[in-house]
Write a protein that holds these residues in place. Structure first.
Motif, PDB file in Angstrom:
ATOM      1  N   VAL A 172       0.831  -1.198   0.000  1.00 40.03           N
ATOM      2  CA  VAL A 172       0.000   0.000   0.000  1.00 40.03           C
ATOM      3  C   VAL A 172       0.870   1.254   0.000  1.00 40.03           C
ATOM      4  CG1 VAL A 172      -1.684   1.322   1.338  1.00 40.03           C
ATOM      5  CG2 VAL A 172      -1.930  -1.163   1.105  1.00 40.03           C
ATOM      6  N   LEU A 173       1.945   1.228   0.791  1.00 39.80           N
ATOM      7  CA  LEU A 173       2.862   2.373   0.823  1.00 39.80           C
ATOM      8  C   LEU A 173       3.481   2.596  -0.553  1.00 39.80           C
ATOM      9  CD1 LEU A 173       4.179   4.514   2.644  1.00 39.80           C
ATOM     10  CD2 LEU A 173       6.003   2.854   3.124  1.00 39.80           C
ATOM     11  N   GLY A 174       3.838   1.510  -1.231  1.00 37.60           N
ATOM     12  CA  GLY A 174       4.388   1.633  -2.575  1.00 37.60           C
ATOM     13  C   GLY A 174       3.392   2.196  -3.564  1.00 37.60           C
ATOM     14  N   ALA A 175       2.119   1.815  -3.418  1.00 33.43           N
ATOM     15  CA  ALA A 175       1.087   2.364  -4.298  1.00 33.43           C
ATOM     16  C   ALA A 175       0.891   3.854  -4.042  1.00 33.43           C
ATOM     17  CB  ALA A 175      -0.229   1.615  -4.076  1.00 33.43           C
ATOM     18  N   TRP A 279      -5.935  -5.676  -1.250  1.00 39.52           N
ATOM     19  CA  TRP A 279      -6.510  -5.945   0.076  1.00 39.52           C
ATOM     20  C   TRP A 279      -6.246  -4.772   1.027  1.00 39.52           C
ATOM     21  CZ3 TRP A 279      -3.921 -11.433   0.640  1.00 39.52           C
ATOM     22  CH2 TRP A 279      -4.412 -12.265  -0.383  1.00 39.52           C
ATOM     23  N   GLY A 280      -5.011  -4.290   1.034  1.00 41.01           N
ATOM     24  CA  GLY A 280      -4.664  -3.195   1.931  1.00 41.01           C
ATOM     25  C   GLY A 280      -5.407  -1.914   1.597  1.00 41.01           C
ATOM     26  N   SER A 281      -5.541  -1.632   0.310  1.00 44.59           N
ATOM     27  CA  SER A 281      -6.242  -0.419  -0.107  1.00 44.59           C
ATOM     28  C   SER A 281      -7.727  -0.505   0.227  1.00 44.59           C
ATOM     29  CB  SER A 281      -6.044  -0.188  -1.602  1.00 44.59           C
ATOM     30  OG  SER A 281      -4.682   0.069  -1.904  1.00 44.59           O
ATOM     31  N   LYS A 282      -8.317  -1.679   0.095  1.00 47.76           N
ATOM     32  CA  LYS A 282      -9.719  -1.852   0.465  1.00 47.76           C
ATOM     33  C   LYS A 282      -9.914  -1.629   1.965  1.00 47.76           C
ATOM     34  CE  LYS A 282     -11.692  -4.842  -3.107  1.00 47.76           C
ATOM     35  NZ  LYS A 282     -12.966  -4.095  -3.227  1.00 47.76           N
ATOM     36  N   ARG A 302      -7.538  -1.287 -12.665  1.00 51.41           N
ATOM     37  CA  ARG A 302      -7.313  -1.204 -11.226  1.00 51.41           C
ATOM     38  C   ARG A 302      -8.485  -0.541 -10.520  1.00 51.41           C
ATOM     39  NH1 ARG A 302      -1.038   0.829 -11.678  1.00 51.41           N
ATOM     40  NH2 ARG A 302      -0.084  -1.214 -12.090  1.00 51.41           N
ATOM     41  N   ALA A 303      -9.034   0.491 -11.125  1.00 51.62           N
ATOM     42  CA  ALA A 303     -10.181   1.164 -10.517  1.00 51.62           C
ATOM     43  C   ALA A 303     -11.365   0.206 -10.387  1.00 51.62           C
ATOM     44  CB  ALA A 303     -10.574   2.379 -11.350  1.00 51.62           C
ATOM     45  N   ALA A 304     -11.570  -0.606 -11.405  1.00 51.45           N
ATOM     46  CA  ALA A 304     -12.668  -1.574 -11.349  1.00 51.45           C
ATOM     47  C   ALA A 304     -12.426  -2.604 -10.247  1.00 51.45           C
ATOM     48  CB  ALA A 304     -12.815  -2.262 -12.708  1.00 51.45           C
ATOM     49  N   ALA A 305     -11.181  -3.076 -10.127  1.00 57.70           N
ATOM     50  CA  ALA A 305     -10.855  -4.056  -9.092  1.00 57.70           C
ATOM     51  C   ALA A 305     -11.047  -3.481  -7.696  1.00 57.70           C
ATOM     52  CB  ALA A 305      -9.418  -4.532  -9.265  1.00 57.70           C
ATOM     53  N   LEU A 306     -10.729  -2.207  -7.525  1.00 53.33           N
ATOM     54  CA  LEU A 306     -10.841  -1.566  -6.214  1.00 53.33           C
ATOM     55  C   LEU A 306     -12.287  -1.530  -5.737  1.00 53.33           C
ATOM     56  CD1 LEU A 306      -9.314  -0.043  -3.965  1.00 53.33           C
ATOM     57  CD2 LEU A 306      -9.722   2.069  -5.238  1.00 53.33           C
ATOM     58  N   HIS A 307     -13.228  -1.421  -6.659  1.00 59.74           N
ATOM     59  CA  HIS A 307     -14.630  -1.288  -6.286  1.00 59.74           C
ATOM     60  C   HIS A 307     -15.397  -2.600  -6.406  1.00 59.74           C
ATOM     61  CE1 HIS A 307     -13.508   2.945  -7.231  1.00 59.74           C
ATOM     62  NE2 HIS A 307     -14.254   3.174  -6.177  1.00 59.74           N
ATOM     63  N   ALA A 308     -14.741  -3.661  -6.867  1.00 58.80           N
ATOM     64  CA  ALA A 308     -15.410  -4.951  -7.027  1.00 58.80           C
ATOM     65  C   ALA A 308     -15.049  -5.879  -5.869  1.00 58.80           C
ATOM     66  CB  ALA A 308     -15.017  -5.587  -8.366  1.00 58.80           C
ATOM     67  N   ALA A 312     -13.763 -11.474  -7.426  1.00 63.31           N
ATOM     68  CA  ALA A 312     -13.763 -11.217  -8.873  1.00 63.31           C
ATOM     69  C   ALA A 312     -12.383 -10.818  -9.360  1.00 63.31           C
ATOM     70  CB  ALA A 312     -14.773 -10.117  -9.212  1.00 63.31           C
ATOM     71  N   ASP A 313     -11.405 -10.805  -8.453  1.00 62.81           N
ATOM     72  CA  ASP A 313     -10.038 -10.432  -8.805  1.00 62.81           C
ATOM     73  C   ASP A 313      -9.207 -11.689  -9.019  1.00 62.81           C
ATOM     74  OD1 ASP A 313      -7.675  -8.607  -8.978  1.00 62.81           O
ATOM     75  OD2 ASP A 313      -7.100  -9.652  -7.136  1.00 62.81           O
ATOM     76  N   ARG A 314      -8.660 -11.835 -10.202  1.00 60.61           N
ATOM     77  CA  ARG A 314      -7.927 -13.046 -10.570  1.00 60.61           C
ATOM     78  C   ARG A 314      -6.807 -13.361  -9.605  1.00 60.61           C
ATOM     79  NH1 ARG A 314      -3.024 -14.030 -14.495  1.00 60.61           N
ATOM     80  NH2 ARG A 314      -2.325 -12.256 -13.280  1.00 60.61           N
ATOM     81  N   THR A 315      -5.972 -12.376  -9.277  1.00 63.18           N
ATOM     82  CA  THR A 315      -4.810 -12.627  -8.431  1.00 63.18           C
ATOM     83  C   THR A 315      -5.228 -12.982  -7.013  1.00 63.18           C
ATOM     84  OG1 THR A 315      -3.573 -11.041  -9.777  1.00 63.18           O
ATOM     85  CG2 THR A 315      -2.596 -11.705  -7.686  1.00 63.18           C
ATOM     86  N   SER A 316      -6.235 -12.293  -6.478  1.00 63.67           N
ATOM     87  CA  SER A 316      -6.710 -12.599  -5.136  1.00 63.67           C
ATOM     88  C   SER A 316      -7.219 -14.031  -5.055  1.00 63.67           C
ATOM     89  CB  SER A 316      -7.821 -11.630  -4.730  1.00 63.67           C
ATOM     90  OG  SER A 316      -7.354 -10.309  -4.613  1.00 63.67           O
ATOM     91  N   VAL A 317      -8.015 -14.415  -6.025  1.00 61.25           N
ATOM     92  CA  VAL A 317      -8.604 -15.753  -6.036  1.00 61.25           C
ATOM     93  C   VAL A 317      -7.508 -16.820  -6.077  1.00 61.25           C
ATOM     94  CG1 VAL A 317      -9.867 -17.347  -7.534  1.00 61.25           C
ATOM     95  CG2 VAL A 317     -10.850 -15.111  -6.966  1.00 61.25           C
ATOM     96  N   MET A 318      -6.496 -16.605  -6.900  1.00 58.16           N
ATOM     97  CA  MET A 318      -5.409 -17.576  -6.982  1.00 58.16           C
ATOM     98  C   MET A 318      -4.582 -17.590  -5.697  1.00 58.16           C
ATOM     99  SD  MET A 318      -4.151 -17.274 -10.970  1.00 58.16           S
ATOM    100  CE  MET A 318      -3.144 -18.754 -10.833  1.00 58.16           C
ATOM    101  N   ASP A 319      -4.402 -16.427  -5.070  1.00 54.76           N
ATOM    102  CA  ASP A 319      -3.678 -16.377  -3.798  1.00 54.76           C
ATOM    103  C   ASP A 319      -4.415 -17.161  -2.716  1.00 54.76           C
ATOM    104  OD1 ASP A 319      -1.791 -14.824  -5.009  1.00 54.76           O
ATOM    105  OD2 ASP A 319      -2.196 -13.000  -3.871  1.00 54.76           O
ATOM    106  N   PHE A 320      -5.744 -16.993  -2.652  1.00 53.67           N
ATOM    107  CA  PHE A 320      -6.529 -17.764  -1.688  1.00 53.67           C
ATOM    108  C   PHE A 320      -6.366 -19.261  -1.960  1.00 53.67           C
ATOM    109  CE2 PHE A 320      -9.681 -13.969  -1.705  1.00 53.67           C
ATOM    110  CZ  PHE A 320      -8.888 -13.291  -0.792  1.00 53.67           C
ATOM    111  N   GLY A 321      -6.335 -19.616  -3.243  1.00 59.59           N
ATOM    112  CA  GLY A 321      -6.148 -21.016  -3.604  1.00 59.59           C
ATOM    113  C   GLY A 321      -4.809 -21.559  -3.144  1.00 59.59           C
ATOM    114  N   ILE A 322      -3.751 -20.758  -3.273  1.00 64.72           N
ATOM    115  CA  ILE A 322      -2.433 -21.199  -2.834  1.00 64.72           C
ATOM    116  C   ILE A 322      -2.441 -21.518  -1.341  1.00 64.72           C
ATOM    117  CG2 ILE A 322      -0.032 -20.477  -2.474  1.00 64.72           C
ATOM    118  CD1 ILE A 322      -0.292 -18.832  -5.051  1.00 64.72           C
ATOM    119  N   VAL A 323      -3.041 -20.641  -0.547  1.00 68.10           N
ATOM    120  CA  VAL A 323      -3.083 -20.845   0.908  1.00 68.10           C
ATOM    121  C   VAL A 323      -3.830 -22.137   1.241  1.00 68.10           C
ATOM    122  CG1 VAL A 323      -3.963 -19.933   3.087  1.00 68.10           C
ATOM    123  CG2 VAL A 323      -2.892 -18.389   1.434  1.00 68.10           C
TER     124      VAL A 323
END
Length: 416
Positions: A172-175, A279-282, A302-308, A312-323
């Motif tokens: 988030v700090l980097g963003a 996640w941090g920005s949300k 990115r704007a669409a992902a922030l409000h969805a 519905a976010d590809r990377t988030s869904v795959m990250d949850f799958g990894i865990v």
């Protein structure tokens, strides 16, 4: 010992009988993990549709492969720098070589289920150099990389949650600082070897560089005589598939195939850390911070992902799958253990390392997966530069580790 730091080797026939055997499976934990995975899969399908559900399944498989092969990025560079053990880095070259072979025809022919596939190609500038170096330092303090953090969380290593929290905060700090690093400091062009040399030429050059790196690690090993790599618990026969460690080369090939499958299904290569900044920005938006005004969130995607929904976010869904994939795999192998006590020095190092990795990933347009793995597989020059700077950061990270109660491999020790 952290599971993210284990790199298995296939023992010779003479010492296979002495390899540590896998403990009994944690059946209850495995069942809970399967139920959670199924429930989340249904939710992902409901929100994101069939393609997102497939990507979630690929994420689950990534988690299983990462756990069983103990495929390390952080430990690979630490072993090479500290004691000259290059076995894990050689596995990287196998992974990258197979990925390049699979990516080339997909990218050259524009083949994917989501339209023309988009390679991971990023500019070469100050932000890349600083970000990759900072990420390299952070890996050694945090005890894991981006992929390692996720599968370690799934494996029950609660201490890695501190690294993940720092990772999210640093992202988030980097963003927040994104405009400075991408516009106010010198930034050069994005260099694609495929556009410069054609896909055949880019593939040939990439494989040649990988072969040279492979050979260089063997030369370093001959001169420094590195220690053997410690063996994780393993099962015998077919049980090894679900209960024991896999040969490192199997993990390398599997990760390459899964990355290519991700490209084919989603039109983009595998990535991890863009989800952390989301996640941090949300979370900040939930407490009243208007992050949508940051330049980082100004692009339409990115704007669409922030409000969805994150489902519905590809990377988030795959990250949850990894865990969850790592959770089920570690429970089946009997190695799922919750770590309840974390020394304060180790916790401080984990938090600082996570922050550095999160910040560095935003500056460098990705992490060990998005920039290094997927960048090189996409024939982007920035992927190779990322790897070199991350190794440079490893030297600094190794020098700092003792201040946080962390040890470094020694020539007289088995490394893990």
């Amino acid at each position: 010992m952290s599971v993210t730091e284990n790199v298995p080797r296939t023992p010779p026939a003479s010492d296979r009988s002495t390899a540590p055997q896998a403990p009994p499976a944690r059946v209850g934990v495995a069942v809970i993990g399967l139920l959670l995975a199924a429930a989340l899969g249904l939710a992902v399908h409901a929100v994101g549709g069939p393609r997102m559900a497939v990507l979630y399944g690929i994420g689950l498989t990534f988690g299983v492969v990462l756990f069983h092969s103990r495929f390390g990025f952080t430990s690979a560079w630490r072993q090479l720098v500290a004691v000259g053990q290059g076995a894990a880095l050689r596995a990287h070259m196998v992974m990258l070589g197979v990925a390049c072979l699979l990516f080339a025809p997909l990218l050259a022919t524009g083949t994917s289920l989501a339209g023309a596939p988009q390679p991971t190609v990023a500019p070469i500038g100050v932000s890349l150099l600083v970000g990759a170096f900072v990420f390299g330092v952070g890996m050694q303090l945090g005890g894991a990389c981006a992929s390692g953090t996720l599968f370690a969380v799934g494996s029950g290593q609660t201490s890695i949650l501190i690294t993940l929290a720092g990772f999210i905060a640093g992202s988030v700090l980097g963003a927040w600082h994104f405009t400075f690093w991408t516009h106010d400091v010198p930034t050069g062009p994005a260099v694609s070897l495929a556009q410069t040399l054609g896909y055949a030429g880019a593939l040939a050059v990439s494989l040649l560089v990988m072969a040279l790196v492979y050979a260089l690690t063997l030369l370093i090993a001959r001169r420094r005589r590195p220690p053997e790599i410690e063996q994780p618990p393993r099962a015998r026969g077919l049980a090894r598939v679900i209960r024991g460690s896999w040969p490192l080369w199997v993990g390398a090939v599997a990760l390459a195939v899964l990355n290519a499958l991700t490209l084919f299904v989603s039109g983009k290569p595998w990535g991890i850390t863009s989800a952390f900044v989301l996640w941090g920005s949300k979370l900040l938006a939930a407490v009243g911070v208007d992050v949508s005004r940051w330049a980082y969130w100004s692009t339409p995607d990115r704007a669409a992902a922030l409000h969805a929904s994150v489902l519905a976010d590809r990377t988030s869904v795959m990250d949850f799958g990894i865990v969850l994939g790592a959770l089920v795999a570690s429970a089946a192998s009997g190695t799922f253990v919750l770590h309840r006590r974390v020394p304060w020095k180790l916790a401080l190092g984990a938090l600082l390392g996570g922050i550095l990795m999160g910040y560095g990933a935003r500056l460098a347009y990705g992490c060990n997966i998005g920039a290094y793995f997927s960048g090189i597989a996409s024939f982007s020059l920035h992927g190779w530069i990322w790897g070199l700077l991350a190794i440079a950061g490893t030297y600094v990270g190794l020098a700092l580790r003792p201040f946080f109660g962390l040890t470094n491999p020694k020539p007289t020790d088995s490394v893990c």
